[in-house]
Design a protein around this motif. Structure first.
Motif, short mmCIF file in Angstrom:
data_model
loop_
_atom_site.label_atom_id
_atom_site.label_comp_id
_atom_site.label_asym_id
_atom_site.label_seq_id
_atom_site.Cartn_x
_atom_site.Cartn_y
_atom_site.Cartn_z
N ALA A 275 0.86 -1.18 0.00
CA ALA A 275 0.00 0.00 0.00
C ALA A 275 0.90 1.24 0.00
O ALA A 275 1.68 1.44 0.94
CB ALA A 275 -0.92 -0.01 1.21
N ASP A 276 0.79 2.03 -1.06
CA ASP A 276 1.68 3.17 -1.25
C ASP A 276 1.54 4.24 -0.17
O ASP A 276 2.46 4.99 0.07
CB ASP A 276 1.38 3.84 -2.60
CG ASP A 276 1.96 3.05 -3.75
OD1 ASP A 276 2.60 2.02 -3.47
OD2 ASP A 276 1.77 3.46 -4.90
N ASN A 277 0.34 4.35 0.42
CA ASN A 277 0.10 5.45 1.37
C ASN A 277 0.57 5.10 2.77
O ASN A 277 0.35 5.85 3.70
CB ASN A 277 -1.39 5.80 1.38
CG ASN A 277 -2.23 4.63 1.88
OD1 ASN A 277 -1.80 3.50 1.89
ND2 ASN A 277 -3.44 4.93 2.29
N MET A 278 1.20 3.94 2.92
CA MET A 278 1.62 3.54 4.25
C MET A 278 3.14 3.38 4.28
O MET A 278 3.79 3.27 3.26
CB MET A 278 0.93 2.24 4.65
CG MET A 278 -0.56 2.35 4.52
SD MET A 278 -1.58 1.06 5.30
CE MET A 278 -0.57 -0.35 5.31
#
Lengths: 314, 521
Positions: B104-107
């Protein structure tokens, strides 16, 4: 001109702003949870209508106020389950399902209202939540009455924000929810079911939306009217974007919008009809569009928002 | 095949860590895996080799519990694995690094690694413990990565390290890597191989899925070849050759193409001092002649202006300064349609994003460049039977496996899609062919097919610009080679004139000064 500014310093203005913000805070957190898990919930407007009615009618039928809140939440969760069943395992268009849920929940509510109260012309009133001033804190000038002399449901709204932020950023569950909205394959690869996470998030989010609706009939007012939600759900969708999908910023957005709303009512009185009142009614919406343009251009959406996930497909 | 070249399953010391017995999986009439059995020993790297669609990914999805096999069993450390349960596979010590990263890119790195490792209802994510564990693993396995960084800020190589760390964090003893090098630069690939050797030295077992023969030869102890869902052969890497593996994989001998000498013809396209800036990159004073009957290979590291040159020849951009002549005439209003009309056949770099429209049919896609032709439309109405007929003729002539001209093109495999694009580009016998990464991501059979067709077009007298990041491909096919670096083009060199090392120097931007370019003009 000074009078227009003086409004901002009065306690009553801030009391009103926080009161107006409360239902928005509940519903915005609900929408935020859904979207963080990757599901756009356009059922929000209808779910708020259903929540407003369910809570109020429970109390009208003799239920306790908190029991009313619980019934509203359950009604919201039920519509959430319907929404999630259609959008998560079946992967249907989230736009179409959401609008369908809004129409269904609204119509079903009005229908139920007529069935329950066939004879009445004006809706009966209930004994709503009363302000519960917190000792000492409520004596602070301006801030005291605004934040610490509200009804218990408003306090709950702030607790919900803190809880949402804690769960999203500090717990394994929140990690799974955020990952489900960004890259569901990452969730599946770690042995967690994407469907369970998303359905759960939509149900929990919808329950919060319904409590937001119930705030209007059980705390802000003491009765149920048609058209009561009046687009508040749609505002919450914009507030989620305004808040860049972060609970704290979304809370700020809700208060800001509510402050504009409270302010325009007072400006109307101040100008005494010299300017058409519709101009003032329009103001919060115009300002929120401007705010969105300024803030949301840089917003980064959860990447899997509105993209259904099917196990094994990649 | 000599007997020495064949090893028996699990001959490596001790009991196998993983044993697959008689795995069969059907999707409707298609048998994706047909009675596949093999065993994996401790500390062993087994390469699973096969063309696209041979059943490699299906087999691994069964192993990892994403699919349920129709027949057969999976045993890990002697215990039978319950089918269709990714969680059980993780618990049993199987870790998978997917081709498309599951991050997950946003994490942050830490959050991605910790995801799913604590019970979901825990009140707190234990960051301190996770951080310490990651630091320990990073040090043990030489996988340096900052746990606090957002995944979106990481390079592709770093993301892959995170994927491997994710598996190690969950105590994986068996690591499956699905086409791990497809997205890596050569240097990153070397680093990955070093990591794999270290993992094996610490007792892990690895299944390495690939269709690249040189990588399989470099990294594996044993090779399993899948073809058409069956196990087509099993060889000890030390006792086999690339040729033998290629033949097993494709089912026939694959000979490298041997371009026959062709006398170059007239100049069909001439770039004189072309400079431009575009979204695709920039060109700086580029001079190049493309002659009929000649393949010019353009080598270079991706992103050095090759895309801008391709866009120029395709009619997407016009020169800002300098001139472009096609067929001896300078171009005036240069658009994609003008390029097509001038006889440019285009094989775009990205067949999914640019080459085709996934949700439109095969017939719609093949006429997309020439639906205005009298062949396919008259008075503003499309002639669908002509379009279908044309699509069918390409399907037949180019051996495309596709159910019907009405099938959505996204359902085709990469190789078949590329064959269709090739057929579309070569259809009216173009005088100038722009082949931009024509074999990227294709398997051996499809690659040799594309090469043969390009050489055929060369034999017919077409001028071909071959843009490729695969230096082997450039060296095999090109009559002349030019190198691009930072928007500038080197002087051309004839076949065999420059060594690989010299080309590498040019690719790195050395020696591309004015003197060098002047020398060959």
């Amino acid at each position: 001109m000074m009078e227009a500014f003086d409004i901002l310093l009065t306690a009553s203005f801030w009391v009103a702003a926080i009161r107006i913000a409360s239902p928005l805070i509940f519903a915005t957190m609900g929408e935020l949870i859904c979207e963080r898990a990757g599901v756009l919930n356009l059922g929000i407007e209808g779910i708020m209508v259903a929540g407003a009615f369910a809570g109020w009618v429970t109390v009208y039928a003799g239920g306790d106020l908190w029991f009313g809140v619980l019934v509203a939440a359950l009604a919201g969760a039920a519509f959430g389950l319907l929404h999630a069943t259609l959008t998560v395992p079946l992967g249907l268009s989230q736009h179409v399902v959401g609008i369908g849920i809004t129409l269904l929940a609204t119509s079903l509510t009005y229908f139920t209202y007529r069935i329950v109260l066939p004879e009445v012309t004006s809706p009966p009133k209930i004994e709503a939540f009363q302000p519960l001033p917190i000792p000492v804190l409520s004596d602070i000038p301006v801030v005291g009455p605004a934040l610490f002399a509200q009804t218990p449901l408003t306090y709950l709204a702030f607790v919900v924000v803190a809880l949402t932020a804690w769960i999203l950023y500090r717990t394994p569950l929140g990690l799974a929810v955020r990952a489900a909205g960004e890259n569901p394959a990452a969730v599946e690869a770690q042995g967690i079911s994407v469907a369970v996470i998303r359905i759960g998030a939509v149900m929990a989010g919808s329950a919060l939306m319904a409590i937001g609706g119930a705030f209007l009939t059980m705390s802000a007012f003491n009765s149920f009217f048609f058209e009561m939600i009046n687009g508040r759900g749609w505002i919450c969708i914009a507030l989620v974007v305004f808040g860049s999908w972060r609970p704290g910023k979304a809370l700020l957005g809700a208060i800001l919008f509510a402050a504009f709303d409270a302010y325009q009512i007072r400006l109307q009185q101040l100008t005494g009809g010299a300017i058409p009142y519709q101009i003032f009614l329009m103001m919060p919406y115009v300002l929120s569009i401007l705010a969105l343009i300024l803030v949301a251009r840089r917003a980064t959406y959860p990447k899997a928002l509105m993209i259904p996930y099917q196990k094994g497909e990649r | 095949m000599t007997d020495e070249a064949t090893t028996t399953s699990g001959a490596q010391a001790g009991t196998p860590v993983l044993r697959l017995s008689g795995i069969t999986k059907r999707f409707g009439p298609l048998v994706a895996n047909n009675a596949i059995s093999f065993a994996l020993g401790r500390g062993e790297v087994v390469a699973l080799l096969g063309e696209n669609g041979a059943g490699k990914t299906t087999l691994m999805n069964i192993l990892f519990g994403h699919y349920v096999a129709d027949e057969g069993t999976v045993e890990v450390f002697g215990d039978r694995l319950p089918p269709g349960d990714p969680h059980a596979a993780l618990e049993a010590g199987i870790g998978m690094v997917h081709q498309h990263f599951t991050l997950a890119d946003n994490m942050t790195v830490l959050e991605n690694i910790a995801l799913g490792t604590q019970p979901v209802w825990s009140l707190r994510l234990d960051r301190g413990r996770a951080r310490a564990r990651i630091a320990e693993l990073s040090a043990d396995f030489g996988l340096a990565v900052d746990p606090g960084r957002l995944v979106s800020a990481l390079s592709v190589g770093e993301r892959q390290r995170v994927e491997i760390l994710k598996a190690l964090y969950r105590d994986a003893r068996i690591l499956i890597l699905d086409e791990p090098t497809a997205v890596l630069t050569p240097a990153e690939t070397e680093a990955l191989f070093a990591t794999l050797r270290m993992l094996v030295a610490k007792g892990l077992s690895i299944i390495f899925i690939s269709h690249k023969l040189n990588e399989v030869m470099a990294v594996s102890d044993r090779v399993l070849v899948l073809r058409g869902g069956r196990l087509a052969g099993e060889r000890a890497t030390a006792g086999t050759t690339r040729q033998e593996l290629a033949a097993l994989m494709v089912g026939r001998e694959v000979a490298p193409p041997q371009p026959a000498p062709v006398e170059p013809g007239a100049v069909l396209a001439r770039l004189s001092g072309v400079s431009l800036r575009s979204d695709a990159g920039r060109l700086d004073d580029v001079t190049l002649d493309l002659r009929g009957g000649e393949i010019v290979g353009l080598a270079g590291v991706s992103g050095n202006g090759q895309a801008a040159l391709a866009a120029l020849l395709a009619g997407m951009v016009a020169p800002a300064s300098g001139s472009l002549e096609i067929g001896g005439r300078p171009v005036t209003s240069w658009t994609p349609r003008a390029a097509l009309a001038a006889g440019v056949g285009r094989i775009p770099e990205n067949r999914h994003a640019v080459g085709t429209i996934g949700d439109m049919s095969v017939a719609e896609n093949v006429i997309s460049e020439r639906y205005r032709d009298a062949r396919f439309s008259s008075r503003g109405f499309l002639d669908w039977s002509a379009a279908r007929g044309f699509a069918q003729s390409i399907v037949d002539a180019y051996d495309v496996k596709c159910p019907s001209p009405d099938a959505r093109i996204r359902l085709l495999s990469g190789g078949n899609m590329q064959k269709l694009i090739l057929g579309r580009a070569l259809d009216p016998d173009p005088s100038l062919i722009l082949a931009n990464q024509p074999t990227r991501g294709l398997d051996v059979g499809a690659v040799s097919y594309v090469h043969e067709r390009l050489l055929e077009a060369r034999g017919r007298g077409a001028a071909i610009l071959l843009i490729s990041e695969d230096l082997d491909e450039i060296l095999t096919l090109s009559d002349r080679i030019v190198v691009m670096s930072r928007g500038r083009l080197s002087a051309p060199s004839a076949r065999g004139e420059r060594s690989v090392a010299e080309l590498g120097e040019l690719m790195a931007g050395h020696g591309l000064d004015a003197g060098e370019r002047g020398h060959a003009a």
